[in-house]
Design a protein around this motif. Structure first.
Motif, PDB file in Angstrom:
ATOM      1  N   VAL A  16      18.195  40.758  62.546  1.00  0.00           N
ATOM      2  CA  VAL A  16      17.469  41.223  61.363  1.00  0.00           C
ATOM      3  C   VAL A  16      17.256  40.052  60.405  1.00  0.00           C
ATOM      4  CG1 VAL A  16      19.538  41.897  60.054  1.00  0.00           C
ATOM      5  CG2 VAL A  16      17.364  43.027  59.584  1.00  0.00           C
ATOM      6  N   GLY A  17      16.174  40.101  59.677  1.00  0.00           N
ATOM      7  CA  GLY A  17      15.916  39.094  58.648  1.00  0.00           C
ATOM      8  C   GLY A  17      14.673  38.305  58.921  1.00  0.00           C
ATOM      9  N   LEU A  18      13.665  38.506  58.077  1.00  0.00           N
ATOM     10  CA  LEU A  18      12.413  37.750  58.147  1.00  0.00           C
ATOM     11  C   LEU A  18      11.660  37.962  59.455  1.00  0.00           C
ATOM     12  CD1 LEU A  18      13.507  34.422  56.405  1.00  0.00           C
ATOM     13  CD2 LEU A  18      12.181  36.304  55.427  1.00  0.00           C
ATOM     14  N   ILE A  19      11.853  39.104  60.072  1.00  0.00           N
ATOM     15  CA  ILE A  19      11.044  39.454  61.245  1.00  0.00           C
ATOM     16  C   ILE A  19       9.857  40.251  60.721  1.00  0.00           C
ATOM     17  CG2 ILE A  19      10.964  40.675  63.453  1.00  0.00           C
ATOM     18  CD1 ILE A  19      14.079  40.278  63.538  1.00  0.00           C
ATOM     19  N   ALA A  38      15.675  44.640  63.989  1.00  0.00           N
ATOM     20  CA  ALA A  38      15.568  45.582  62.872  1.00  0.00           C
ATOM     21  C   ALA A  38      14.724  44.944  61.776  1.00  0.00           C
ATOM     22  CB  ALA A  38      16.957  45.924  62.343  1.00  0.00           C
ATOM     23  N   LEU A  39      13.976  45.776  61.097  1.00  0.00           N
ATOM     24  CA  LEU A  39      13.168  45.301  59.968  1.00  0.00           C
ATOM     25  C   LEU A  39      13.545  46.126  58.742  1.00  0.00           C
ATOM     26  CD1 LEU A  39      11.258  44.833  62.595  1.00  0.00           C
ATOM     27  CD2 LEU A  39       9.459  44.613  60.902  1.00  0.00           C
ATOM     28  N   ALA A  40      13.655  45.497  57.615  1.00  0.00           N
ATOM     29  CA  ALA A  40      13.901  46.231  56.370  1.00  0.00           C
ATOM     30  C   ALA A  40      12.628  46.221  55.529  1.00  0.00           C
ATOM     31  CB  ALA A  40      15.077  45.623  55.605  1.00  0.00           C
ATOM     32  N   ARG A  41      12.281  45.068  54.966  1.00  0.00           N
ATOM     33  CA  ARG A  41      11.122  45.025  54.070  1.00  0.00           C
ATOM     34  C   ARG A  41       9.818  45.317  54.803  1.00  0.00           C
ATOM     35  NH1 ARG A  41      12.787  39.347  51.756  1.00  0.00           N
ATOM     36  NH2 ARG A  41      13.429  39.239  53.930  1.00  0.00           N
ATOM     37  N   LEU A  44       9.537  48.981  54.973  1.00  0.00           N
ATOM     38  CA  LEU A  44       9.232  49.589  53.666  1.00  0.00           C
ATOM     39  C   LEU A  44       7.738  49.464  53.381  1.00  0.00           C
ATOM     40  CD1 LEU A  44      12.162  48.346  51.392  1.00  0.00           C
ATOM     41  CD2 LEU A  44      11.750  50.665  52.218  1.00  0.00           C
TER      42      LEU A  44
HETATM   43  C1  LIG Z   1      15.629  47.918  49.621  1.00  0.00           C
HETATM   44  C2  LIG Z   1      16.636  47.252  50.529  1.00  0.00           C
HETATM   45  C3  LIG Z   1      17.893  47.799  50.633  1.00  0.00           C
HETATM   46  C4  LIG Z   1      18.857  47.216  51.469  1.00  0.00           C
HETATM   47  N1  LIG Z   1      20.084  47.785  51.562  1.00  0.00           N
HETATM   48  C5  LIG Z   1      21.024  47.217  52.358  1.00  0.00           C
HETATM   49  C6  LIG Z   1      22.313  47.808  52.485  1.00  0.00           C
HETATM   50  O1  LIG Z   1      22.631  48.823  51.870  1.00  0.00           O
HETATM   51  N2  LIG Z   1      23.213  47.209  53.303  1.00  0.00           N
HETATM   52  C7  LIG Z   1      22.910  46.074  54.006  1.00  0.00           C
HETATM   53  O2  LIG Z   1      23.756  45.574  54.752  1.00  0.00           O
HETATM   54  N3  LIG Z   1      21.686  45.500  53.897  1.00  0.00           N
HETATM   55  C8  LIG Z   1      20.747  46.045  53.091  1.00  0.00           C
HETATM   56  N4  LIG Z   1      19.512  45.452  52.984  1.00  0.00           N
HETATM   57  C9  LIG Z   1      19.262  44.214  53.722  1.00  0.00           C
HETATM   58  C10 LIG Z   1      18.482  44.507  54.987  1.00  0.00           C
HETATM   59  O3  LIG Z   1      19.265  45.317  55.854  1.00  0.00           O
HETATM   60  C11 LIG Z   1      18.065  43.244  55.735  1.00  0.00           C
HETATM   61  O4  LIG Z   1      19.208  42.591  56.246  1.00  0.00           O
HETATM   62  C12 LIG Z   1      17.341  42.242  54.857  1.00  0.00           C
HETATM   63  O5  LIG Z   1      16.411  42.895  54.019  1.00  0.00           O
HETATM   64  C13 LIG Z   1      16.635  41.200  55.718  1.00  0.00           C
HETATM   65  O6  LIG Z   1      15.729  41.835  56.623  1.00  0.00           O
HETATM   66  P1  LIG Z   1      14.148  41.885  56.323  1.00  0.00           P
HETATM   67  O7  LIG Z   1      13.681  40.459  56.238  1.00  0.00           O
HETATM   68  O8  LIG Z   1      13.572  42.634  57.489  1.00  0.00           O
HETATM   69  O9  LIG Z   1      13.953  42.606  55.004  1.00  0.00           O
HETATM   70  C14 LIG Z   1      18.546  46.037  52.175  1.00  0.00           C
HETATM   71  C15 LIG Z   1      17.262  45.504  52.049  1.00  0.00           C
HETATM   72  C16 LIG Z   1      16.320  46.086  51.255  1.00  0.00           C
HETATM   73  C17 LIG Z   1      14.941  45.462  51.157  1.00  0.00           C
END
Ligand SMILES: Cc1cc2nc3c(=O)[nH]c(=O)nc-3n(C[C@H](O)[C@H](O)[C@H](O)COP(=O)(O)O)c2cc1C
Length: 87
Positions: A16-19, A38-41, A44
């Motif tokens: 996860v991270g910057l994918i 996994a993707l977070a942002r 969203l």
């Molecule tokens: C709104 C938001 C909430 C997040 N909440 C958590 C969290 O509760 N626990 C956690 O370990 N990471 C949390 N993260 C981090 C993400 O799981 C992820 O590691 C991080 O955003 C990098 O991935 P991305 O580049 O796909 O966003 C959160 C990220 C965002 C944007």
């Protein structure tokens, strides 16, 4: 990090991270850096990112029936080669 943990423990890992791009995600899996991504942002911003990724990579997704009519022309196999009846 996912690759190091995977190689040293034999456990499945998630990167996860910057994918952001489907090709990037696919390369991580294909090269054995991780078992899942996994993707977070990205999710969203675009909650149907996996559908768009599948469309771009020529893969298929399982979509709820209510979405079947949304399958774009030219992506006839995205939802698994469905045949919809005429209204
Ligand atoms: C709104 C938001 C909430 C997040 N909440 C958590 C969290 O509760 N626990 C956690 O370990 N990471 C949390 N993260 C981090 C993400 O799981 C992820 O590691 C991080 O955003 C990098 O991935 P991305 O580049 O796909 O966003 C959160 C990220 C965002 C944007």
């Amino acid at each position: 990090m996912a690759q190091q943990i995977r190689e040293s423990t034999g456990l499945p890992t998630i990167a996860v991270g910057l994918i952001t791009e489907p090709e990037q995600a696919q390369a991580i899996i294909e090269s054995g850096q991780a078992d899942f991504v996994a993707l977070a942002r990205g999710m969203l911003y675009n909650p149907r990112w996996p559908w768009h990724a599948a469309a771009k990579l020529g893969a298929q997704v399982r979509a709820p029936k209510q979405f079947w009519r949304s399958q774009p022309q030219g992506l006839g196999k995205l939802f698994g080669g469905l045949r919809l009846g005429q209204r």
